[in-house]
Design a protein around this motif. Structure first.
Motif, short mmCIF file in Angstrom:
data_model
loop_
_atom_site.label_atom_id
_atom_site.label_comp_id
_atom_site.label_asym_id
_atom_site.label_seq_id
_atom_site.Cartn_x
_atom_site.Cartn_y
_atom_site.Cartn_z
N ASP A 185 0.44 -3.33 -2.90
CA ASP A 185 1.66 -3.88 -3.50
C ASP A 185 2.19 -5.09 -2.72
O ASP A 185 3.38 -5.19 -2.43
N ILE A 186 1.28 -6.00 -2.39
CA ILE A 186 1.71 -7.26 -1.78
C ILE A 186 1.21 -8.42 -2.64
O ILE A 186 0.32 -8.25 -3.47
N ALA A 187 1.79 -9.61 -2.40
CA ALA A 187 1.36 -10.79 -3.16
C ALA A 187 -0.02 -11.23 -2.69
O ALA A 187 -0.45 -10.90 -1.58
N HIS A 188 -0.71 -11.97 -3.55
CA HIS A 188 -1.97 -12.58 -3.13
C HIS A 188 -2.03 -14.02 -3.63
O HIS A 188 -1.38 -14.36 -4.62
N ALA A 221 -4.87 -6.19 -2.57
CA ALA A 221 -3.48 -6.67 -2.58
C ALA A 221 -2.64 -5.84 -3.55
O ALA A 221 -1.51 -5.44 -3.25
N GLU A 222 -3.20 -5.57 -4.72
CA GLU A 222 -2.47 -4.77 -5.72
C GLU A 222 -2.25 -3.33 -5.21
O GLU A 222 -1.16 -2.79 -5.34
N GLU A 223 -3.27 -2.75 -4.62
CA GLU A 223 -3.15 -1.39 -4.09
C GLU A 223 -2.06 -1.31 -3.02
O GLU A 223 -1.36 -0.31 -2.92
#
Lengths: 255, 327
Positions: free
Chosen positions: A134-137, A130-132
């Protein structure tokens, strides 16, 4: 709706673990889809059944893990992708880089994964993806309701329930209680056998070696010390209970 | 060789979490004379601040920024990453808690760093920090070290000794820039019963199918209450809907390492054993003398849990009140 599911093939939870030459032995071991990933696959298929769209399952693993992908296809997934990790050692950092690279050129609205894998117990890869991207998790979810481009999510936090609202695209990880995974149907299994799998090598992902090089390494693996069988108390029940309370107080010193 | 360590401490129900004290103690070992920095987001009660200074933190960064009052991934990740960069932390420790499990992978990924989760041991060997962690839910263990970057680790509660080391703690007010929050917490519903968190409990009283129903768990709760513990369950009990899945202990579910684990009406399937076998002392109560749980137990009583547990509850009450009188 384009739904992606991150999966891992793990030891069946009934398997004993043994070690040979400092490595976990896979000899004669039964492999299954990571139990938490089953919830993720089930939820993905339900979302598709309700909203239409396509479910793609992805895994990083050796060729044996294609069995897990086939099971996911038999449960109702449409496409499957296996990333071949090769022979070198890798960690959660590397796996997340590979998955994110494989996902980046695909359309997606929702990504699901398991809360953790029952082998490594690490619980990192999905969140890192998710971080890679760049979205929310949202981790450890027990309910997912999609309305338009919004998700109402319930998550389990140490037994308490947190209700969260988030816009798509989002990555969520599945916790027990989310659903009851279906058994693949026989026609589903037959169909899944013939479906093509996409196999990607690390080289195909276009990352430099440096970009996906692991940050951690395993220096040792070992089995726990075997416990000696303890004492079964004897005699009249009241006497046994009295003795147990005394032992817990004076011998074990835990009461 | 010492390293500058940052610990994210957590407050739950107005109290500093035990695992945060454990993390501060681990920090003393890793820092080896270097600076220890504690962070506390969303709370700045004087009581908590003075408690932290008892455990060796040279500096304490507090922030009462409004968006940190309730945990959200985005706000906490931004705050933590900014703090790590500001202080130049080389090691970041937190509990393997609801917050730690969600935050540590995200923050470490943002910094391109590695993370070792759910650690139960730590040692320094030739300048390297090596963490021990269970794999396959405790059926095996691994030791992991870091190749490069900041060292992130989450620590499992109850596995590290708490070491007092009073120092003068400099309190620094920290004001992170927080923006673009993508998730909104609408509501938090408290469901966890008894007030003792299963993963941090020193005593766990656990029930399986033998408990026979939701009411049966009240019998176990009474014993847990006397011992200041929490109630857990096997998968069988959860599947039979006697209790919530959040109570499940095992390979799928929680892994616990309390000082005392009392297994009531649990046969001892390998998946359950994986989740509790590293408890310090195990007691088994089961009608079936052949139940595999007895192989693992330090003390066993063959009997009906509905007879044994109430008797044990009374007996523990007596033992504890005698102990209170004699001390």
């Amino acid at each position: 709706m384009n739904i992606l599911v991150l999966t891992k093939q793990t030891f069946d939870t009934e398997e004993k673990v043994s070690i040979q030459n400092g490595r976990i032995s896979e000899e004669g071991v039964e492999f299954v889809i990571n139990p938490y990933d089953e919830y993720a696959i089930e939820e993905a298929v339900r979302v598709k059944e309700k909203n239409g769209g396509e479910v793609t399952v992805l895994t990083v693993g050796p060729s044996r893990s294609e069995n897990a992908l086939r099971t996911a296809l038999a449960m109702g997934a449409d496409k499957a992708v296996r990333i071949e990790p090769g022979v070198g050692e890798y960690d959660e950092f590397s796996v997340a880089k590979w998955l994110a690279a494989a996902i980046r050129n695909r359309p997606f609205d929702l990504i699901l994964g398991g809360n953790m894998a029952v082998d490594s117990g690490s619980g990192q890869v999905a969140v890192r993806v998710a971080e890679e991207l760049d979205i929310a998790h949202v981790t450890s979810i027990t309910k997912l309701v999609l309305v338009d481009r919004k998700a109402a999510v319930e998550r389990d936090v140490e037994g308490d329930l947190e209700m969260i609202e988030v816009s798509l695209p989002v990555l969520v990880t599945a916790q027990q209680g989310l659903n009851e995974p279906r058994y693949p149907s026989l026609p589903g299994i037959m169909k899944a056998k013939k479906m093509p799998l996409e196999i990607i090598s690390i080289a195909d992902l276009g990352l430099s070696e440096e970009e996906s090089q692991s940050r951690t390494m395993v220096v040792d693996q070992y089995l726990p010390v075997k416990k000696q069988a303890g004492r079964i108390l004897q005699g009249d029940l009241n006497q046994q209970v009295y003795e147990l309370a005394q032992l817990l107080r004076t011998e074990a010193k835990v009461v | 060789m010492g390293r500058k360590v940052l610990i994210l401490t957590e407050v739950k129900d107005g109290k500093l979490r035990q695992v945060s004290l454990e993390a501060l103690s681990v920090a003393q070992q890793i820092a080896d004379g270097e600076e220890i920095i504690a962070a506390l987001f969303g709370d700045d009660s004087t009581e908590i601040l003075s408690e932290i200074s008892l455990y060796g933190a040279h500096k304490l960064y507090t922030s009462t920024e409004a968006s940190l009052s309730v945990y959200t991934t985005d706000a906490y990740t931004q705050a933590l990453v900014q703090l790590i960069q500001e202080v130049g932390a080389e090691v970041v420790l937190m509990g393997h808690t609801g917050v730690g499990k969600d935050l540590a992978p995200r923050a470490s990924a943002r910094l391109g760093a590695g993370l070792v989760t759910d650690c139960t041991g730590v040692e320094s060997v030739d300048g390297n920090v090596i963490f021990t962690r269970p794999i396959y839910a405790g059926k095996a263990f691994q030791k992991k070290s870091f190749k490069k970057g900041i060292l992130f680790a989450t620590l499992r509660a109850n596995n590290f000794a708490v070491k007092e080391s009073p120092v003068r703690t400099e309190i620094v007010s920290f004001q992170p820039t927080i923006k673009d929050l993508r998730t909104i917490v609408k509501e938090v519903v408290r469901k966890a019963v008894g007030g003792v968190d299963l993963s941090e409990a020193k005593v766990v009283v656990s029930g399986g199918r033998g408990v026979k129903g939701a009411e049966g768990f009240q019998t176990l709760q009474a014993l847990a209450d006397v011992l200041g513990g929490a109630v857990g369950a096997s998968r069988g009990a959860c599947d039979a809907e006697y209790c919530d899945y959040s109570m499940q202990i095992g390979q799928t579910g929680k892994v616990v390492t309390p000082d005392l684990y009392i297994a009531c009406g649990i046969s001892g399937a390998i998946q359950h054993v994986a989740g509790m076998s590293n408890s310090k002392v195990i007691v088994a109560i089961n009608k079936d003398p052949e139940a595999p749980i007895f192989q693992l137990a330090d003390y066993g009583i063959v009997g009906d849990l509905f007879e044994v547990v109430p008797l044990l509850t009374e007996e523990c009450k007596k033992v504890l009140s005698e102990a209170a009188v004699s001390s």
